[in-house]
Enzyme design. Sequence first.
Site, PDB file in Angstrom:
ATOM      1  N   TYR A  51      54.320  41.699  42.503  1.00  0.00           N
ATOM      2  CA  TYR A  51      53.230  42.693  42.569  1.00  0.00           C
ATOM      3  C   TYR A  51      53.269  43.406  43.922  1.00  0.00           C
ATOM      4  CZ  TYR A  51      48.442  44.374  43.453  1.00  0.00           C
ATOM      5  OH  TYR A  51      47.350  45.132  43.800  1.00  0.00           O
TER       6      TYR A  51
ATOM      7  N   LYS B 282      54.065  47.299  44.878  1.00  0.00           N
ATOM      8  CA  LYS B 282      53.059  48.114  45.584  1.00  0.00           C
ATOM      9  C   LYS B 282      53.602  48.628  46.923  1.00  0.00           C
ATOM     10  CE  LYS B 282      49.078  48.123  43.157  1.00  0.00           C
ATOM     11  NZ  LYS B 282      48.182  49.256  42.916  1.00  0.00           N
TER      12      LYS B 282
ATOM     13  N   GLU C  68      47.875  42.741  49.910  1.00  0.00           N
ATOM     14  CA  GLU C  68      48.991  41.868  49.494  1.00  0.00           C
ATOM     15  C   GLU C  68      50.303  42.316  50.135  1.00  0.00           C
ATOM     16  OE1 GLU C  68      49.196  38.976  47.202  1.00  0.00           O
ATOM     17  OE2 GLU C  68      47.203  39.005  48.052  1.00  0.00           O
TER      18      GLU C  68
ATOM     19  N   THR D  34      47.339  47.811  48.920  1.00  0.00           N
ATOM     20  CA  THR D  34      46.685  46.505  48.933  1.00  0.00           C
ATOM     21  C   THR D  34      47.058  45.642  50.130  1.00  0.00           C
ATOM     22  OG1 THR D  34      46.770  44.359  47.795  1.00  0.00           O
ATOM     23  CG2 THR D  34      48.550  45.856  47.312  1.00  0.00           C
TER      24      THR D  34
HETATM   25  P1  NAP Z   1      41.866  46.003  37.393  1.00  0.00           P
HETATM   26  O1  NAP Z   1      40.450  45.625  37.168  1.00  0.00           O
HETATM   27  O2  NAP Z   1      42.924  45.036  37.030  1.00  0.00           O
HETATM   28  O3  NAP Z   1      42.123  47.367  36.591  1.00  0.00           O
HETATM   29  C1  NAP Z   1      43.417  47.839  36.395  1.00  0.00           C
HETATM   30  C2  NAP Z   1      43.371  49.067  35.512  1.00  0.00           C
HETATM   31  O4  NAP Z   1      44.712  49.518  35.302  1.00  0.00           O
HETATM   32  C3  NAP Z   1      42.778  48.817  34.100  1.00  0.00           C
HETATM   33  O5  NAP Z   1      42.041  49.938  33.714  1.00  0.00           O
HETATM   34  C4  NAP Z   1      44.022  48.692  33.239  1.00  0.00           C
HETATM   35  O6  NAP Z   1      43.819  49.042  31.900  1.00  0.00           O
HETATM   36  C5  NAP Z   1      44.919  49.733  33.908  1.00  0.00           C
HETATM   37  N1  NAP Z   1      46.332  49.561  33.579  1.00  0.00           N
HETATM   38  C6  NAP Z   1      47.077  48.436  33.623  1.00  0.00           C
HETATM   39  N2  NAP Z   1      48.346  48.692  33.263  1.00  0.00           N
HETATM   40  C7  NAP Z   1      48.399  50.013  32.942  1.00  0.00           C
HETATM   41  C8  NAP Z   1      49.425  50.870  32.485  1.00  0.00           C
HETATM   42  N3  NAP Z   1      50.664  50.437  32.243  1.00  0.00           N
HETATM   43  N4  NAP Z   1      49.120  52.161  32.271  1.00  0.00           N
HETATM   44  C9  NAP Z   1      47.875  52.624  32.481  1.00  0.00           C
HETATM   45  N5  NAP Z   1      46.846  51.856  32.915  1.00  0.00           N
HETATM   46  C10 NAP Z   1      47.117  50.563  33.145  1.00  0.00           C
HETATM   47  O7  NAP Z   1      42.096  46.419  38.915  1.00  0.00           O
HETATM   48  P2  NAP Z   1      41.003  46.795  40.020  1.00  0.00           P
HETATM   49  O8  NAP Z   1      40.505  45.546  40.654  1.00  0.00           O
HETATM   50  O9  NAP Z   1      40.065  47.785  39.470  1.00  0.00           O
HETATM   51  O10 NAP Z   1      41.925  47.478  41.131  1.00  0.00           O
HETATM   52  C11 NAP Z   1      42.209  48.865  41.077  1.00  0.00           C
HETATM   53  C12 NAP Z   1      43.512  49.131  41.804  1.00  0.00           C
HETATM   54  O11 NAP Z   1      43.423  48.685  43.153  1.00  0.00           O
HETATM   55  C13 NAP Z   1      44.726  48.409  41.228  1.00  0.00           C
HETATM   56  O12 NAP Z   1      45.834  49.252  41.389  1.00  0.00           O
HETATM   57  C14 NAP Z   1      44.894  47.182  42.115  1.00  0.00           C
HETATM   58  O13 NAP Z   1      46.244  46.770  42.111  1.00  0.00           O
HETATM   59  C15 NAP Z   1      44.442  47.735  43.443  1.00  0.00           C
HETATM   60  N6  NAP Z   1      43.815  46.807  44.372  1.00  0.00           N
HETATM   61  C16 NAP Z   1      42.790  46.018  43.958  1.00  0.00           C
HETATM   62  C17 NAP Z   1      42.157  45.196  44.877  1.00  0.00           C
HETATM   63  C18 NAP Z   1      40.994  44.335  44.484  1.00  0.00           C
HETATM   64  O14 NAP Z   1      40.662  43.418  45.236  1.00  0.00           O
HETATM   65  N7  NAP Z   1      40.327  44.609  43.383  1.00  0.00           N
HETATM   66  C19 NAP Z   1      42.570  45.203  46.226  1.00  0.00           C
HETATM   67  C20 NAP Z   1      43.607  46.042  46.584  1.00  0.00           C
HETATM   68  C21 NAP Z   1      44.220  46.850  45.666  1.00  0.00           C
HETATM   69  P3  NAP Z   1      43.373  47.957  30.791  1.00  0.00           P
HETATM   70  O15 NAP Z   1      41.891  47.817  30.939  1.00  0.00           O
HETATM   71  O16 NAP Z   1      43.792  48.589  29.516  1.00  0.00           O
HETATM   72  O17 NAP Z   1      44.097  46.691  31.106  1.00  0.00           O
HETATM   73  O1  F7E Z   2      43.594  34.979  44.021  1.00  0.00           O
HETATM   74  C1  F7E Z   2      43.900  31.391  44.728  1.00  0.00           C
HETATM   75  C2  F7E Z   2      45.169  32.202  44.525  1.00  0.00           C
HETATM   76  O2  F7E Z   2      43.911  36.130  41.851  1.00  0.00           O
HETATM   77  C3  F7E Z   2      43.036  34.737  45.297  1.00  0.00           C
HETATM   78  C4  F7E Z   2      44.068  41.400  43.253  1.00  0.00           C
HETATM   79  O3  F7E Z   2      42.967  42.243  43.069  1.00  0.00           O
HETATM   80  O4  F7E Z   2      43.484  41.002  45.525  1.00  0.00           O
HETATM   81  C5  F7E Z   2      43.738  40.360  44.304  1.00  0.00           C
HETATM   82  O5  F7E Z   2      44.831  39.465  44.417  1.00  0.00           O
HETATM   83  C6  F7E Z   2      43.532  33.407  45.824  1.00  0.00           C
HETATM   84  C7  F7E Z   2      45.040  33.197  45.670  1.00  0.00           C
HETATM   85  O6  F7E Z   2      43.430  37.485  43.936  1.00  0.00           O
HETATM   86  C8  F7E Z   2      42.991  30.053  41.487  1.00  0.00           C
HETATM   87  O7  F7E Z   2      46.319  31.362  44.590  1.00  0.00           O
HETATM   88  C9  F7E Z   2      43.185  29.305  43.513  1.00  0.00           C
HETATM   89  O8  F7E Z   2      45.540  32.614  46.856  1.00  0.00           O
HETATM   90  O9  F7E Z   2      41.650  36.185  42.938  1.00  0.00           O
HETATM   91  P1  F7E Z   2      43.108  36.188  43.081  1.00  0.00           P
HETATM   92  P2  F7E Z   2      44.674  37.922  44.827  1.00  0.00           P
HETATM   93  O10 F7E Z   2      45.911  37.239  44.428  1.00  0.00           O
HETATM   94  O11 F7E Z   2      44.272  37.819  46.256  1.00  0.00           O
HETATM   95  C10 F7E Z   2      44.566  41.780  46.055  1.00  0.00           C
HETATM   96  C11 F7E Z   2      44.123  42.431  47.333  1.00  0.00           C
HETATM   97  C12 F7E Z   2      45.142  42.719  45.068  1.00  0.00           C
HETATM   98  O12 F7E Z   2      45.669  43.761  45.415  1.00  0.00           O
HETATM   99  C13 F7E Z   2      45.275  42.225  43.666  1.00  0.00           C
HETATM  100  O13 F7E Z   2      45.408  43.317  42.761  1.00  0.00           O
HETATM  101  O14 F7E Z   2      42.921  32.372  45.043  1.00  0.00           O
HETATM  102  N1  F7E Z   2      43.480  30.622  43.544  1.00  0.00           N
HETATM  103  N2  F7E Z   2      42.893  28.931  42.262  1.00  0.00           N
HETATM  104  C14 F7E Z   2      43.361  31.113  42.311  1.00  0.00           C
HETATM  105  N3  F7E Z   2      43.521  32.363  41.836  1.00  0.00           N
HETATM  106  C15 F7E Z   2      43.296  32.574  40.512  1.00  0.00           C
HETATM  107  N4  F7E Z   2      43.412  33.817  40.026  1.00  0.00           N
HETATM  108  N5  F7E Z   2      42.950  31.542  39.672  1.00  0.00           N
HETATM  109  C16 F7E Z   2      42.784  30.252  40.107  1.00  0.00           C
HETATM  110  O15 F7E Z   2      42.461  29.356  39.341  1.00  0.00           O
END
Ligand code: NAP
Ligand code: F7E
Length: 369
Positions: A149, A153, A127, A125
Amino acid sequence: MKRALITGITGQDGPYLAKLLLSKGYKVFGTYRRVSTPNFWRLQHLGILNKITLIPADLSDTSSLLEAVTISDPHEIYNLAAQSFVGNSFDFPLLTTEVDASGTTRFLEIIRHYNKNIKFYQASTSELYGANVVSIQDENTQMFPNSPYAAAKLHSYHMVRIYRKSYGLFACNGILFNHESPLRGMEFVTRKITNSVAKIKLGMQKELRLGNLDAKRDWGFAPEYVNAMWLMMQQKIPDDFVIATGETHSVREFVEAAFSAAGLDWKRYVITDQKLKRPLDVHQLCGDNAKAQKVLGWKPSVTFNELVKIMVEEDLRRWQMYKDGKIVPWDAPNYPHEMDMISRNVVRDAQKENSVRKKSRLKRLLNRF
Ligand code: NAP
Ligand code: F7E
């Protein structure tokens, strides 16, 4: 026929990736967790729930992972499962480490002992860059995690690299920047905004409370990003790739675009709430996708404004159907209002109050003697 095992099949990316792999003729296995209320709505939404073999597994339980691998006997494993909410990782740092760091090592160890030919994709990620203030990040940018987190990662990122180098595994890190869609979880800011915009437009909500509006992210469209995952796994040599759009926008800009897509002025509805700010945030992310373009031939096509529009329109459509009494597989109606959920910020406030009370009690006691 190629077999793939996807962990985290119930999340946002899992179903999009599963759909892509099914279209390429794969047999797809997906791991899910037993939860008291089933959460297969995303797979249902894409119409693929019955096309996938589901295996119960938890990343914190090695035996369940071993079973998932032996049952599916995969050519490719996509490790998407994670405690993926950055805010939550401050509340659950140990759980996040167990799942997001040790979970990956469990898989690498299983592959090393069971079958070294299995290819492994790790959901890394943006992050990881955290506190690094460079204006654009690529595969060589130094990583400074700013949350439990990201630290977990980063551990996984390095383990993938180490197992690749030490044991010759085909293991790669997709360093994906934020990617969103109508299947995004409700706790993430983009979906929280588009869901609220839809409800406000339909007269079902009055205001939207947000935390840090100044944070900047590189937001892309999730279905395009899962294609990059697959492309990485088809290369001759395993490697790490940044997947991003190369554009950055603030949360405020996302808010403005989302309200405007529904014909509303955001300033009338949005309130900044200190309680929603994180103890530590990532200020700005913007990815350089040059390597992915060159080696994988991958490049995004959905623009920022198109992404916002896709999400707002889908949430509007869902809430309109809800109002019309139609039932669709979807998460929002069962999601509690955020202000009704105790967050650690509230707990911290209570602890502060407690310590003030404790001090005044101590003072009273001292005065008596
Ligand atoms: P997500 O919607 O939060 O999905 C996470 C998945 O992981 C869900 O199916 C969840 O199951 C499962 N999970 C959580 N804890 C678990 C555990 N202990 N054992 C087995 N499964 C578990 O995430 P996503 O947005 O699809 O992202 C997919 C991956 O890419 C994640 O690893 C995330 O950290 C990474 N990532 C995401 C982004 C982004 O912008 N979306 C960017 C960079 C990296 P439940 O449904 O049961 O909760
Ligand atoms: O926050 C700000 C918050 O929670 C984005 C995950 O998929 O992408 C995701 O992580 C920004 C942050 O995503 C609210 O403080 C303001 O600066 O949507 P987010 P994230 O933290 O960028 C990365 C790439 C991953 O890997 C992660 O798994 O938005 N923000 N106000 C808020 N965020 C939330 N959630 N809620 C608010 O009310």
